[in-house]
Scaffold this motif. Structure first.
Motif, mmCIF file in Angstrom:
data_model
loop_
_atom_site.group_PDB
_atom_site.id
_atom_site.type_symbol
_atom_site.label_atom_id
_atom_site.label_comp_id
_atom_site.label_asym_id
_atom_site.label_seq_id
_atom_site.Cartn_x
_atom_site.Cartn_y
_atom_site.Cartn_z
ATOM 1 N N VAL A 134 0.838 -1.198 0.000
ATOM 2 C CA VAL A 134 0.000 0.000 0.000
ATOM 3 C C VAL A 134 0.872 1.247 0.000
ATOM 4 O O VAL A 134 0.639 2.187 -0.774
ATOM 5 C CB VAL A 134 -0.955 0.011 1.212
ATOM 6 N N ILE A 135 1.886 1.251 0.856
ATOM 7 C CA ILE A 135 2.738 2.440 0.953
ATOM 8 C C ILE A 135 3.486 2.661 -0.356
ATOM 9 O O ILE A 135 3.605 3.794 -0.838
ATOM 10 C CB ILE A 135 3.688 2.318 2.169
ATOM 11 N N ALA A 136 3.915 1.558 -0.977
ATOM 12 C CA ALA A 136 4.573 1.688 -2.285
ATOM 13 C C ALA A 136 3.600 2.290 -3.303
ATOM 14 O O ALA A 136 3.969 3.171 -4.084
ATOM 15 C CB ALA A 136 5.070 0.324 -2.752
ATOM 16 N N ALA A 137 2.360 1.812 -3.267
ATOM 17 C CA ALA A 137 1.361 2.308 -4.222
ATOM 18 C C ALA A 137 1.079 3.785 -3.987
ATOM 19 O O ALA A 137 0.903 4.552 -4.933
ATOM 20 C CB ALA A 137 0.067 1.502 -4.094
ATOM 21 N N MET A 138 1.054 4.183 -2.691
ATOM 22 C CA MET A 138 0.794 5.587 -2.387
ATOM 23 C C MET A 138 1.949 6.459 -2.867
ATOM 24 O O MET A 138 1.746 7.568 -3.363
ATOM 25 C CB MET A 138 0.569 5.766 -0.878
ATOM 26 N N GLU A 139 3.153 5.943 -2.711
ATOM 27 C CA GLU A 139 4.315 6.667 -3.193
ATOM 28 C C GLU A 139 4.234 6.842 -4.708
ATOM 29 O O GLU A 139 4.537 7.894 -5.247
ATOM 30 C CB GLU A 139 5.564 5.872 -2.834
ATOM 31 N N ASP A 140 3.807 5.786 -5.357
ATOM 32 C CA ASP A 140 3.737 5.754 -6.808
ATOM 33 C C ASP A 140 2.809 6.837 -7.371
ATOM 34 O O ASP A 140 3.007 7.318 -8.480
ATOM 35 C CB ASP A 140 3.249 4.366 -7.235
ATOM 36 N N VAL A 141 1.773 7.195 -6.630
ATOM 37 C CA VAL A 141 0.854 8.222 -7.131
ATOM 38 C C VAL A 141 1.223 9.596 -6.588
ATOM 39 O O VAL A 141 0.436 10.538 -6.663
ATOM 40 C CB VAL A 141 -0.620 7.906 -6.782
ATOM 41 N N GLY A 142 2.420 9.692 -6.033
ATOM 42 C CA GLY A 142 2.929 11.001 -5.645
ATOM 43 C C GLY A 142 2.341 11.574 -4.376
ATOM 44 O O GLY A 142 2.259 12.788 -4.224
#
Lengths: 535, 314, 297
Positions: A134-142
């Motif tokens: 989840v945290i990686a995904a959140m990072e991915d969307v800036g």
């Protein structure tokens, strides 16, 4: 089409009996290939959203029944797979983001957990494994500082951040297809530009297909590879974006594109009429220090100054929270300004009591944003239009005669005076609201986002009408809007607001050609289709 | 948070003041000489004078109210005219059965009504839904005491499964006798409460099921049952809890009647006996007591909102 | 702008409106609940009005036929004084209907005025609503018992005692309608058109309160009948010599194990009447108040 992640073939979805037409959409053929963005564009009632929701199987199944056609994805017909299979495909193969990121997120669950729910449904990851993803995904969307934002609730985030959360959620399982239903319509223009960039960027990185629903040709110009134009439930034209935008074939497409107001303001002569409305140092603060110290002060408007002449249109432009509507409501004295002066034909009305205000009211009239709420549904159009004049002593018969005349002015049949608001379309109601305002023979007309709720084709007509009545009755018009294209077309002068403050003010053509303030420049750059759409 | 709690507690003070004023006015402003009314039809002039003295009725109204509120704030609810005991002591003696009956009723009602209302909402329009709605409208229509007598008639007189009337304390007689005596009163009192909560649960779950975030959950591929449990019920909690709070008023009224039907020696019976005996300080004290309990419970419920809905922050 | 998941039919699926209030009533009658509840109520009212002329005097004592079961003496048997329970139940219907109607009308009238004032005159809002909060926290039945025992049991005091606890609910309802409506754009347009406050109330606010108030009135009517019966049952209601349903049941308590019908028949009559009222109320809410109807159907 080869490499299509989605192909819709001959899809027809029926409406319940008694609706204005038999099918919500009819004989829809469209495909989305991996790595391309397909925009479905149309006005309200075109069936564009019904198409998108039917692909996901999320349409209101009591009212909307797919009766013909196929929706193919990876060799499976989504209309025929079982519920369980469809649930599995949602999220894994296709996912969706929506118009209102505030209401699309569960208000009582932490945003991280809401993204994590996607992994919980479709994967066997452990709780900590999910959190990492989840945290990686959140990072991915800036999103900034995902580790701490994970624990936030939706209401603690901004509109843009919420939409990023939605995107992270939709894309965490790396689906082949993203369906986006007007994902930027509810956002401010600068945020909209960022979200569009994000979608384009991720789409390019991952090579997924995007089905993007919008009403806005500006947005189409910004992101579409291919365009599908819908009207009354049918596809009227589709093709490569370049081609459709440059040389639209179907008359409806042409009409839609011509109705999009240009970002280039036309030549306008400076108004020379008498100054009728002068605002000086207008302040409005909300809230107060609480007894226990918990109070909060909000500056909705900070020392706003402007002057407005007869025959002139002044635009107040800004994003949500800029204070533009606050200014309008203070001028109308629907709310009381905290300090400052509002001079109407030389007389300060800022501090007048409600009683003293009443005679002044006829000089300032307003047209509101929502045509469905600005007319009392229980009163017929004639009653609504004559209410004001009769209040000020005009005999009923005379007021009715004038109302009939005004109905002609706004392009409606005078016989319609006996009908009720629900019998009119949104555009027609807005015309009625204009007639009601004109009935008072005001000096100042305030249009508070008066065309924002209308479809673009209707919008153009109402704008023309406003321009026309301004000249005909020599009105001073205060035009509140968030839409820079609309403002370019109707305003003589522009006042740009941000967070309660005026950042720039000047003749429209000057401001657009040579913006002085960074914020104005950012706003102009963010307007969708600024680069490609030059109709 | 602490500031909010303090504020919220402070807000109950004017409400309690209104209650006190109203209860006070009730006696003083009623037609005729309150002392004579209380003394009854066969009282002598001395009796009336004694009562007037006892209640301080000869003082000016403002003074009377002041003295009374002052003693209230010290926890003094007055003194019974006939037994001469403080009302607080009488309440303490009788509170156990009433509290336990209210508790079993709330627990039972919530346990039945919330799942029932959720199910009805989930299957809105179905046969189950119609049954729940019918039960709910029926529950609002049957008088509590008639229901009580029907239950006694069926379960106690005909089937002889349960005792007819009376009360056994769980602390003195053990859990078994307590339960067998409390079952019918609880059932009786629960019907209207279940009707109320099931209705509200159904309405709010249906409303939540229309929300966009429920659609989002479906778009994620979540199963219907989990959509219901994780998203719908959780979001419907605030109105449900609110209606439980409002229902407490209903419960208090119902307790009086139920205790009378089942011959339970609780606060309800204390009120009725006081009415028959025209022991006004007891009536006054009990109304105040019940009102304050209601206000405090609703205060607690208000405070739980902050846990149920993170948007509510003060 | 964008159409929702459900099709926005014709783009103008207006909320169930109101200008055609007459038509709305016709629609209301098409609702099964309103229709059947209404029919039952009409029958009960008819029986209550003309019934007592066709049966024996409900106060007629007959010591020879005491505590007879139904069928043996009269349709519903006799009580401990030999009075005919059937005639008594018929007369009781009159009392219930009168109390229900009177309470509903009076409570709505008072609550309407208080709610309008609280909703529109800002400085009164806090005062009125705190008083209403206070009233609401006093248990209705206890308040009624206290009032009646102090002021003497007459039809008037019973009605007053039931009305007072109902007022806060009506006030809150009206106030919330006023607060919602005054935010509407059409009210702001009316203010801008120089419409005076009282005309805004009459033209724009009041019509919006009618539908919810009618619905509320039916619920108040039903609960008033129940409260009246409870008060009678507890011996704190209408004078015992008047055969109200509550009084009949109250007298039946002593002999309940022997003659349960003395309680069951009036109880059944009461339950059916209140049920009919509540069903009409639900039906009216579904048709008159479309916003709530969507969720409460």
């Amino acid at each position: 089409m080869s490499g299509a992640v989605l192909s819709v073939e001959g899809l027809t979805v029926s409406l319940p009996k008694g609706a204005d037409r038999a099918n919500a959409v009819e004989d829809i053929d469209l495909a989305v290939a991996a790595g391309e963005i397909v925009c479905v564009v149309g006005e309200s009632g075109s069936g564009k959203s019904v198409t998108a929701f039917t692909v996901m199987g999320l349409q209101d199944s009591r009212a909307l029944k797919p009766v013909a056609g196929r929706i193919m994805m990876d060799g499976e017909d989504l209309l025929r797979v079982g519920r369980r299979r469809l649930r599995k495909l949602r999220g894994e193969k296709m996912s969706m983001i929506f118009q209102e990121p505030m209401t699309a997120l569960n208000p009582v669950a932490r945003v991280g957990d809401q993204i994590g729910e996607m992994l919980e449904i479709h994967t066997d990851l452990s709780a900590s494994g999910r959190k990492t993803r989840v945290i990686a995904a959140m990072e991915d969307v800036g999103l900034p500082d995902p580790a701490s934002m994970y624990r936030a609730f939706p209401h603690q985030l901004s509109g843009g951040q919420r939409q990023r959360i939605m995107i992270a959620m939709a894309l965490v399982l790396e689906p082949d297809l993203l369906i986006a239903d007007e994902p930027t319509t509810a956002l401010d223009v600068t945020t909209q530009a960022q979200i569009l960039d994000l979608i384009k960027d991720i789409q390019a990185r991952r090579g997924m297909g995007v089905l993007f629903i919008t009403h806005d040709f500006g947005v189409v110009a910004d992101i579409a590879d291919r365009v599908v134009v819908m009207q009354h439930g049918r596809i009227v034209e589709q093709g490569l974006a370049e081609q459709v935008l440059r040389a639209p074939e179907h008359p409806y497409t042409k009409m839609l594109m011509e109705a999009v107001p240009s970002m280039t303001p036309p030549e306008r002569e400076a108004a020379t009429g008498a100054e009728t409305l002068v605002v000086e140092g207008l302040d409005k603060t909300y809230g107060h220090r609480g007894l226990l110290g918990g109070g909060r002060l909000v500056h909705a408007a900070k020392s706003v100054d402007f002057a407005l002449r007869r025959g002139e249109t002044l635009g107040i432009v800004g994003e949500s929270g800029s204070g533009k509507s606050t200014v309008a409501r203070c001028v109308m004295r629907l709310i009381d300004p905290t300090s400052g002066r509002v001079l109407l034909d030389g007389r300060d009305i800022a501090g007048l009591s409600q009683g003293a205000l009443r005679p002044v009211r006829r000089d300032i009239q307003v047209v509101f944003q929502d045509p469905y709420r600005s007319l009392n549904p229980r009163r017929n159009v004639g009653q609504s239009i004559t209410e004001g004049p009769v209040n000020f002593g005009t005999p009923q018969a005379e007021a009715m005669a004038r109302a009939e005349e005004l109905m002609r002015v706004v392009g409606l049949d005078p016989d319609a005076l006996e009908r009720f608001p629900h019998q009119f379309s949104g555009g027609q109601r807005q015309r009625i609201a204009i007639a009601r305002a004109l009935a008072m023979q005001p000096h100042v007309l305030i249009a508070d986002e008066a065309v924002s709720a209308l479809d673009v084709s209707v919008q153009a007509q109402v704008l023309d009408l406003l321009d026309d009545v301004r000249d005909r009755f020599d009105l001073a018009m205060l035009f509140i809007t968030h839409d820079l294209r609309v403002a370019a077309q109707i305003c003589d002068r522009i006042l740009v607001m941000r967070q309660g403050e005026v950042v720039e003010q000047g003749p429209t053509a000057d401001v657009y050609a040579n913006p002085q303030h960074d914020y104005t420049r950012a706003l102009l750059a963010a307007a969708p289709g600024a680069a490609r759409l030059t109709v | 948070m602490l500031v909010y709690i303090l504020k919220r507690v402070a807000m109950t003070i004017p409400v309690m003041g209104v209650v006190a004023l109203f209860v006070f006015a009730l006696l003083r402003l009623s037609p005729g000489d309150p002392a004579a009314v209380i003394a009854g039809d066969f009282a002598t002039a001395e009796d009336v004078a004694r009562i007037r003295e006892q209640l301080g009725l000869s003082e000016p109204l403002v003074v009377q109210f002041g003295t009374w509120v002052w003693s209230l704030m010290q926890g003094d609810l007055g003194t019974s005219i006939f037994s001469g005991k403080p009302v607080t002591e009488l309440i303490a003696q009788r509170i156990e059965p009433t509290m336990l009956l209210a508790l079993t009723t709330i627990l039972f009602s919530v346990a039945v009504a919330v799942p029932l209302g959720t199910l009805a909402a989930f299957k809105a329009g179905s046969l189950i839904d119609r049954f729940v709605m019918l039960f709910s409208v029926g529950g609002f229509s049957v008088p509590v005491f008639v229901l009580g007598y029907v239950l006694i008639y069926v379960f106690s007189l005909n089937l002889r499964w349960l005792p007819v009337q009376g009360y056994r304390s769980p602390f003195e007689h053990g859990l078994g006798p307590f339960l067998s005596h409390i079952t019918l009163p609880t059932l009786t009192l629960s019907v209207i409460f279940i009707a109320l909560i099931a209705r509200m649960t159904r309405a709010s779950v249906i409303e939540v099921l229309e929300e966009d975030y429920v659609r989002t959950a479906r778009a994620k591929g979540q199963s219907e049952l989990k959509v219901l449990m994780r998203h719908a019920v959780r979001n419907a909690a605030v109105p449900i809890v609110t209606v439980i709070g409002i229902g407490i008023a209903l419960l208090i009224g119902g307790v009086v009647v139920t205790e009378s039907v089942y011959n339970i020696p609780g606060l309800g019976r204390l009120v009725l006996d006081a009415v028959l005996a025209r022991d006004y300080p007891i009536i006054q004290g009990l109304i105040l007591f019940f009102s304050f309990v209601y206000i405090l419970l609703n205060l607690l419920i208000d405070l739980t909102y902050t846990f149920l809905d993170p948007r509510i922050r003060y | 702008m964008a159409e929702g998941v459900a099709p926005d039919v014709a783009g103008a699926a207006a909320p169930l409106p109101s200008a055609r209030d007459v038509a709305v009533w016709r629609i209301a009658l098409r609702n099964r609940g309103v229709l059947w509840g209404g029919v039952v109520l009409a029958l009960i009212a008819l029986v209550a009005v003309i019934g007592p002329w066709f049966v024996v005097d409900p106060t007629n004592l007959n010591p020879m036929t005491r505590l007879r079961p139904p069928g043996e003496a009269g349709l519903m048997g006799t009580d401990q004084l030999g009075r005919d329970v059937f005639s008594r139940v018929l007369s009781g219907a009159r009392v219930s209907l009168v109390v229900g109607l009177a309470v509903a009308v009076i409570a709505i009238a008072i609550g309407l005025v208080l709610g309008l004032v609280a909703g529109y005159v800002r400085w009164t809002d806090a005062i009125i609503m705190r008083v209403m909060d206070g009233l609401m926290s006093i248990p209705a039945i206890l308040l009624a018992i206290a009032m009646i025992s102090l002021s003497g049991a007459t039809l008037g005091t019973v009605v007053a005692a039931i009305v007072i606890p109902e007022i806060p609910r009506v006030t809150r309802l009206v106030r919330s309608v006023v607060l919602t409506v005054r935010e509407e754009a059409y009210v702001e347009a009316a203010i801008a058109a120089g419409t005076r406050v009282h005309m805004i109330m009459v033209r724009h606010v009041l019509p919006n309160t009618i539908a919810p108030l009618i619905v509320q009135a039916t619920y108040i009517c039903g609960s008033a009948m129940l409260t009246e019966a409870i008060l009678g049952f507890l011996g704190a209601g209408i004078p015992p010599e008047i055969p109200s349903w509550g009084n009949i049941m109250s007298e039946g308590r002593t002999f309940f194990q022997l003659t349960p019908w003395i309680i069951f028949f009036p109880g059944l009559a009461l339950a059916v009447t209140v049920l009919a009222v509540n069903i009409v109320g639900d039906g009216l809410r579904d048709t008159l108040d479309p916003r709530i109807a969507r969720t409460m159907r």
